[in-house]
Design an enzyme around this catalytic site. Structure first.
Site, short mmCIF file in Angstrom:
data_model
loop_
_atom_site.label_atom_id
_atom_site.label_comp_id
_atom_site.label_asym_id
_atom_site.label_seq_id
_atom_site.Cartn_x
_atom_site.Cartn_y
_atom_site.Cartn_z
N LYS A 121 -9.33 -16.09 6.91
CA LYS A 121 -8.98 -15.34 5.69
C LYS A 121 -10.22 -14.65 5.17
O LYS A 121 -11.34 -15.13 5.40
CB LYS A 121 -8.47 -16.32 4.61
CG LYS A 121 -7.55 -15.70 3.60
CD LYS A 121 -6.20 -15.46 4.21
CE LYS A 121 -5.12 -15.03 3.32
NZ LYS A 121 -3.82 -15.02 3.97
N GLY B 38 8.72 -7.90 -5.68
CA GLY B 38 7.72 -7.09 -4.99
C GLY B 38 8.18 -6.91 -3.56
O GLY B 38 9.38 -6.92 -3.26
N ASN B 39 7.23 -6.78 -2.65
CA ASN B 39 7.57 -6.59 -1.24
C ASN B 39 8.52 -7.69 -0.76
O ASN B 39 9.60 -7.41 -0.24
CB ASN B 39 6.26 -6.58 -0.42
CG ASN B 39 6.50 -6.47 1.07
OD1 ASN B 39 7.48 -7.00 1.59
ND2 ASN B 39 5.63 -5.77 1.77
N GLY C 276 10.17 -10.32 -2.48
CA GLY C 276 11.38 -10.60 -3.26
C GLY C 276 12.43 -9.52 -3.07
O GLY C 276 13.61 -9.82 -2.83
N GLY D 101 10.90 -12.80 -8.30
CA GLY D 101 9.91 -11.85 -7.78
C GLY D 101 10.64 -10.66 -7.19
O GLY D 101 11.67 -10.83 -6.54
P1 NAD Z 1 3.93 -8.28 -4.65
O1 NAD Z 1 2.68 -8.11 -5.43
O2 NAD Z 1 4.51 -7.12 -3.90
O3 NAD Z 1 5.10 -8.84 -5.60
C1 NAD Z 1 4.95 -9.91 -6.48
C2 NAD Z 1 6.15 -9.91 -7.43
O4 NAD Z 1 6.07 -11.05 -8.29
C3 NAD Z 1 6.23 -8.70 -8.36
O5 NAD Z 1 7.56 -8.27 -8.43
C4 NAD Z 1 5.81 -9.25 -9.71
O6 NAD Z 1 6.40 -8.55 -10.79
C5 NAD Z 1 6.39 -10.65 -9.61
N1 NAD Z 1 5.80 -11.58 -10.56
C6 NAD Z 1 4.53 -11.67 -10.99
N2 NAD Z 1 4.44 -12.65 -11.91
C7 NAD Z 1 5.67 -13.20 -12.03
C8 NAD Z 1 6.21 -14.24 -12.81
N3 NAD Z 1 5.46 -14.94 -13.66
N4 NAD Z 1 7.51 -14.52 -12.66
C9 NAD Z 1 8.28 -13.83 -11.81
N5 NAD Z 1 7.83 -12.83 -11.06
C10 NAD Z 1 6.54 -12.51 -11.18
O7 NAD Z 1 3.62 -9.50 -3.65
P2 NAD Z 1 4.41 -9.88 -2.32
O8 NAD Z 1 3.70 -9.29 -1.15
O9 NAD Z 1 5.86 -9.66 -2.51
O10 NAD Z 1 4.09 -11.45 -2.26
C11 NAD Z 1 4.84 -12.41 -3.01
C12 NAD Z 1 4.49 -13.79 -2.51
O11 NAD Z 1 4.76 -13.89 -1.12
C13 NAD Z 1 3.03 -14.19 -2.69
O12 NAD Z 1 2.97 -15.57 -2.94
C14 NAD Z 1 2.43 -13.89 -1.32
O13 NAD Z 1 1.26 -14.66 -1.07
C15 NAD Z 1 3.58 -14.33 -0.44
N6 NAD Z 1 3.54 -13.77 0.91
C16 NAD Z 1 3.61 -12.42 1.11
C17 NAD Z 1 3.60 -11.93 2.42
C18 NAD Z 1 3.77 -10.45 2.67
O14 NAD Z 1 3.99 -10.09 3.84
N7 NAD Z 1 3.74 -9.59 1.67
C19 NAD Z 1 3.49 -12.80 3.51
C20 NAD Z 1 3.41 -14.18 3.27
C21 NAD Z 1 3.46 -14.65 1.95
#
Ligand code: NAD
Length: 418
Positions: A107, A222-223, A225, A220
């Site tokens: 990482k 984001g990507n 959710g 969530g």
């Molecule tokens: P992102 O930044 O695209 O989305 C995060 C989402 O969480 C946003 O919609 C934000 O509004 C929401 N959020 C923030 N605070 C919040 C709260 N208190 N309550 C509810 N929602 C809230 O991030 P992502 O890439 O979607 O990642 C989300 C999770 O998945 C993280 O834990 C990340 O480590 C994990 N993850 C992501 C990937 C990937 O490929 N993107 C891979 C493995 C794990």
């Protein structure tokens, strides 16, 4: 005197210690796995747009490479710490092992606030980070990827910088998560969610649940959710009844159309106030009476406090670390079936592995092939963890650790490291 709470890395070590005692792990292997193999602390001078030079601190941690090159994302975050990076590097070792891809764990991170930086400053920082670590990464050594606040464009700059140092025109296999036009893989965008949906399908088969008759809440948007909501709706036919973001959530017992919700979020900046739904808080969303709860936002959203009130049959941990260890115990004793994070969200790194393979072969697959291979990997990984969980009568989380640590330990032994 109050006991100091464990740091993230100390809690990663404590998890390993528990598994080591269950597996009667060789003490040498255990000692090696408790610490990263190596780590780099670098200072990156960056010329800012106003002419000043600012020095940023960066890290790269290489936890273990017994099963293959180190693999793991690079985070750009103002609160980044070496402790978090160490823990995440160890978790990458377990994640790659549990889905049986030939990588170890690593990482990286840079302490910076990308939201306050121009695109030119971000490019110079990205190139500067590679200038500092290029000798220690490579397609057969350590393959970075995007993570918090880094994206395909940043991976493109980093790949370009690495290629220049090596004196070649293009070495796409050094980094994954690149834009499609320069060696990215089809299917990488929603791979984490798609992998999670494949794991949920396996869990439902095991529990004898008809997914087309289930209700789902996604925390969530984001990507991860948003794609999870869309794919659960479209692949399994489940009813998405609730979804949230940092501003709050929405709920409709009759079901929501996730694509319409996304349009609303793009237009207004949040899912809240979506017509034909009532607003709910994030706390309420977690406790809704649904069949499947998908935490896909941040860590520590399910705690000792709300865990006893969770009514879902399946909790699919798409986010990293959404459930505290205490809450995990509560869910297990309440019979909630938890698909642990480093299994549930391993679809992303699995498609990163496919990207690396395609770049090495200079031969690119169709999206359908990526989906098929991802499905096969996720099903195999899920079944291996389920079998371990049933055999030992332990939670899916502990079973996933047992599978992963045993695989890494076997590789270390076969390579004669102990
Ligand atoms: P992102 O930044 O695209 O989305 C995060 C989402 O969480 C946003 O919609 C934000 O509004 C929401 N959020 C923030 N605070 C919040 C709260 N208190 N309550 C509810 N929602 C809230 O991030 P992502 O890439 O979607 O990642 C989300 C999770 O998945 C993280 O834990 C990340 O480590 C994990 N993850 C992501 C990937 C990937 O490929 N993107 C891979 C493995 C794990």
């Amino acid at each position: 005197m109050d006991k100091k709470p464990m740091s993230l890395f100390e809690s990663a070590q404590a998890q390993l210690d528990e598994v080591a005692s269950i597996l009667h792990l060789d003490s040498g292997i255990h000692a090696i796995l408790r610490e990263p193999i190596r780590e780099f602390h670098v200072s990156i001078p960056v010329r800012l747009d106003d002419g000043r030079t600012k020095v940023f601190k960066g890290f790269r941690v290489q936890h273990n490479n017994a099963r293959g090159p180190f693999k793991g994302g690079i985070r750009f975050h103002p609160d980044e710490t070496i402790d978090t990076i160490r823990a995440l590097a160890a978790w990458m070792t377990w994640k790659c092992a549990v889905v049986d891809i030939p990588f170890g764990g690593g990482k990286g991170g840079v302490i910076c606030n990308p939201k306050e930086m121009s695109s030119g400053e971000l490019e110079r920082l990205s190139r500067g980070y590679i200038d500092a670590i290029w000798e220690f990464i490579g397609p057969d050594r350590d393959i970075p990827a995007p993570d918090v606040y880094t994206n395909p464009q940043i991976m493109g700059w980093m790949m370009d910088e690495y290629s220049k140092f090596k004196g070649y025109c293009c070495i796409p296999e050094v980094i994954t998560g690149k834009p499609l036009a320069i060696g990215g893989s089809p299917g990488r965008g929603d791979a984490t969610s798609r992998g999670g949906v494949y794991a949920i399908i396996e869990a439902a088969k095991h529990l004898n649940i008809d997914l087309s008759a289930t209700t789902v809440a996604v925390q969530g948007c984001g990507n991860v959710g948003s794609n999870t909501a869309v794919l659960m709706h479209e692949i399994t036919g489940s009813k998405i009844v609730a979804i949230s973001d940092s501003k709050g959530g929405i709920y409709n017992r009759q079901g929501l159309d996730p694509r319409q919700v996304l349009q609303h979020k793009i237009k207004t900046g949040s899912v809240i106030n979506f017509p034909q739904a009532e607003n709910v808080s994030n706390e309420e969303l977690v406790e809704l009476k649904v069949d499947i709860l998908c935490p896909a936002a941040l860590e520590k959203m399910i705690t000792e406090k709300n865990a006893p009130r969770i009514r879902a049959k399946i909790v699919a941990e798409l986010a990293n670390g959404p459930t505290t260890p205490e809450a995990s115990e509560v869910l297990y004793h309440n019979g909630v079936f938890v698909i642990p994070d480093f299994l549930c969200n391993a679809g992303g790194v699995t498609v990163s592995y496919f990207e690396w393979v395609q770049c090495l072969h200079k031969c690119y697959w169709e999206e359908e092939e990526v989906y098929q291979r991802l499905g096969k990997n996720m099903r195999k990984a899920f079944q291996a963890v389920l079998a371990e969980s049933l055999k030992r009568k332990v939670s899916m989380r502990l079973a996933a650790y047992i599978v992963a640590v045993a695989r890494v330990a076997e590789a270390m032994k076969l390579r004669g490291w102990v």
